[in-house]
Design an enzyme around this catalytic site. Structure first.
Site, PDB file in Angstrom:
ATOM      1  N   GLY A 234     -21.097  25.469   6.516  1.00 13.60           N
ATOM      2  CA  GLY A 234     -21.326  24.130   6.142  1.00 13.60           C
ATOM      3  C   GLY A 234     -20.498  23.665   4.853  1.00 13.60           C
ATOM      4  N   SER A 235     -21.218  22.844   4.157  1.00 17.10           N
ATOM      5  CA  SER A 235     -20.576  22.272   3.003  1.00 17.10           C
ATOM      6  C   SER A 235     -20.794  23.076   1.841  1.00 17.10           C
ATOM      7  CB  SER A 235     -21.333  20.754   3.014  1.00 17.10           C
ATOM      8  OG  SER A 235     -22.436  20.875   2.611  1.00 17.10           O
ATOM      9  N   ALA A 237     -21.640  21.896  -1.135  1.00 15.48           N
ATOM     10  CA  ALA A 237     -23.315  21.649  -1.751  1.00 15.48           C
ATOM     11  C   ALA A 237     -24.169  22.375  -1.147  1.00 15.48           C
ATOM     12  CB  ALA A 237     -23.210  20.142  -1.575  1.00 15.48           C
ATOM     13  N   THR A 238     -24.209  22.335   0.111  1.00 17.10           N
ATOM     14  CA  THR A 238     -25.331  23.152   0.783  1.00 17.10           C
ATOM     15  C   THR A 238     -25.381  24.766   0.529  1.00 17.10           C
ATOM     16  OG1 THR A 238     -25.407  21.376   2.515  1.00 17.10           O
ATOM     17  CG2 THR A 238     -26.758  23.182   2.990  1.00 17.10           C
ATOM     18  N   GLY A 239     -24.127  25.014   0.546  1.00 15.26           N
ATOM     19  CA  GLY A 239     -23.555  26.455   0.361  1.00 15.26           C
ATOM     20  C   GLY A 239     -24.222  26.831  -1.031  1.00 15.26           C
ATOM     21  N   GLU A 256     -19.294  30.235   4.655  1.00 18.86           N
ATOM     22  CA  GLU A 256     -18.173  29.717   5.066  1.00 18.86           C
ATOM     23  C   GLU A 256     -18.033  28.059   4.911  1.00 18.86           C
ATOM     24  OE1 GLU A 256     -15.393  30.917   6.161  1.00 18.86           O
ATOM     25  OE2 GLU A 256     -15.956  32.965   6.802  1.00 18.86           O
ATOM     26  N   GLU A 465     -15.774  35.900   7.760  1.00 15.99           N
ATOM     27  CA  GLU A 465     -16.156  36.273   9.157  1.00 15.99           C
ATOM     28  C   GLU A 465     -15.057  36.807   9.905  1.00 15.99           C
ATOM     29  OE1 GLU A 465     -19.761  35.487   9.926  1.00 15.99           O
ATOM     30  OE2 GLU A 465     -19.477  33.411  10.110  1.00 15.99           O
TER      31      GLU A 465
END
Ligand code: NAD
Length: 485
Positions: A234-235, A237-239, A256, A465
């Site tokens: 994801g993004s 910011a969320t990471g 990722e 990954e």
């Protein structure tokens, strides 16, 4: 742009009519629901369950209960289960693809292609050799390096390539002997839930669980005490939030995240081939690919020829609803992303020196359509260049000196992918190794085989990954020592 009024949306699903979550081998309907919008119309067309905390806990408990037996299952049997999953994906590729088009927006042939490719990829992943090894047997001691599964893995996926990303996590978790609880994006939950329905009877109950819901559900997974590892896509910011949530229980992490990939085009380039490759790798999936090209640096001597060649190809792209066979590029996936692209374009629309060579148009009223856009005359500090635009926009920049191009390409917090385009492969390789990115290509961009580890440098990620390295990140290394036999 052709008519985009007539997308045949699947009937509005009721909570009872399907799209249940896969929890402990059963299809579980929701107690609360989230609306799923068709991005080609901007209208909701279905509901997905919004998992409660109790439903998540049930999924995690099932995954934890089944972990000892699954991790003790011989690896060949685990591989067989993953192959059965791949077979089910292929058998249901058209139905899952139609659902993916309805919720994600991509052209139907691309959506079906994503499901089929996911099947190929999971099979390729479980062909990797991840066995431990004897490090030493020198007459005095023997030492083995082994790889033990971690326990319950939490998978969290975004909305751009939902099936591929989910299935890569499924294959890696299961093959390494872990069990999984996976949450798709609230924007595109249905295709993943549909996969859950078609694999429910080929995976032992509890080994794979799919739960849908909003961002809170993601945060619950990231902080859940009984989850050992998070594989998050994801993004940035969320990471960062996931990393914070995971600290309490020392979860292993694979993050990722986003990218702002540069492509550097050298003066000796094959113009037609490079234009073809760069346009394809910029506008794939409507530009919504983490490792799409998001900045193009052209040597001044080929600027005009490259722009003309790329513009010709971009003008051939046909935007429209994904279920229209004439469409080659669908809408932006969601309103928030659409407004972000619209704002980035508006910001430079009237700036002196900035030119939209193609596109620049944003369609309001209905679906989230943006014309594929090539834009020139931007400065390096323009948000369109600096940020991850994640849409069908190609900022074109010009350089005279290759050292300057390399410095500008690296002048970003992102480091996911990069490419160099030239007839001189050795020169391309020399530049490639100086680019600060997890994947670098010469005369290509996008798409790594599954034995190639994939991930980001700098803020684009944490860990890898795929490939043996990615697989082993789903395990704990264990050194076992014993006296010589
Ligand atoms: P996002 O970060 O908004 O959401 C991703 C997932 O995280 C969703 O399932 C969401 O519900 C969940 N989530 C939200 N808040 C959370 C929280 N606090 N804790 C845990 N989970 C939470 O990203 P997006 O907008 O769905 O996806 C686009 C982004 O994904 C882009 O930046 C793109 O580059 C990136 N991406 C990266 C890769 C890669 O492999 N590097 C691949 C695809 C997409």
């Amino acid at each position: 742009m052709h008519d985009k009024t007539a997308i045949a949306a699947p009937a509005l699903a009721t909570p009872e009519s399907g799209y249940g979550m896969l929890i402990d081998g059963e299809i579980v309907v929701g107690e609360a629901f989230i609306e799923v919008v068709n991005p080609a119309t901007g209208e909701p067309f279905a509901f997905a369950p919004d998992a409660t905390r109790a439903q998540l806990d049930r999924a995690v408990a099932a995954a934890a209960r089944t972990f000892p037996a699954w991790s003790a299952t011989p690896i060949d049997e685990r591989r067989t289960v993953v192959h059965r999953i791949a077979t089910r994906l292929r058998e249901h590729a058209e139905a899952i693809g139609a659902l993916l088009t309805a919720e994600q927006g991509k052209p139907l042939r691309d959506a079906i292609g994503e499901v089929r490719r996911a099947a190929d990829h999971v099979e390729a992943l479980v062909a990797l050799d991840i066995s431990g090894r004897l490090l030493r047997d020198d007459g005095r001691e023997r030492v083995w390096i082994l790889h033990r599964p971690l326990g319950v893995v939490g998978g969290i996926t975004p909305w751009n390539v939902p099936i591929m990303l989910a299935m890569v996590k499924v294959a890696q978790a299961l093959y390494t002997g872990n069990t999984l609880v996976l949450k798709p994006s609230p924007f595109t939950p249905l295709s993943t839930l549909a996969v859950g329905q078609v694999i429910a009877d080929v995976v032992p109950p509890g080994v794979v669980n799919f739960v849908s819901g909003g961002n809170d559900l993601g945060a619950w997974i990231a902080s859940h005490p009984d989850i050992a590892k998070i594989s998050f896509t994801g993004s940035v910011a969320t990471g960062r939030r996931v990393m914070e949530s995971a600290a309490g229980t020392f979860k292993r992490l694979t993050l990722e995240l986003g990218g702002n990939d540069p492509a550097i085009v050298l003066p000796d380039v094959d113009i037609a081939a490079a234009a073809e490759g760069i346009v394809r790798s910029t506008f794939a999936n409507c530009g919504q690919v983490c490792m799409a090209i998001k900045r193009v640096y052209l040597h001044a001597s080929i600027r005009d020829a490259m722009i003309a060649a790329m513009a010709e190809r971009v003008r051939a792209i046909r935007i429209g609803p994904g279920d229209d066979p004439a469409t080659t590029m669908g809408p932006i996936q969601n309103r928030m992303q659409f407004e972000k692209i619209a704002a980035l374009l508006d910001q430079v629309r009237d700036t002196a020196g900035v030119q939209f060579v193609t596109g620049g148009t944003v369609y309001r009223g209905g679906g989230y359509f943006v014309e594929p856009t090539i834009v020139t005359g931007l400065t390096d500090d323009s948000p369109l260049v600096r940020d991850e635009q994640f849409g069908p926009v190609m900022p074109v920049l010009v350089y005279d000196d290759i050292e300057d191009a390399i410095t500008r390409a690296n002048a970003t917090e992102f480091g996911l992918g990069a490419s160099v385009w030239t007839r001189d492969i050795d020169a391309g390789l020399a530049i490639a190794t100086r680019l600060e990115a997890g994947s670098v290509w010469v005369n290509r961009h996008l798409g790594n085989a599954k034995d190639v580890p994939f991930g980001g440098a700098k803020h684009s990620g944490y860990g890898r990954e795929q490939g043996v390295a990615g697989m082993l990140s789903y395990t704990e290394m264990q050194a076992v020592s014993a006296p010589a036999a």
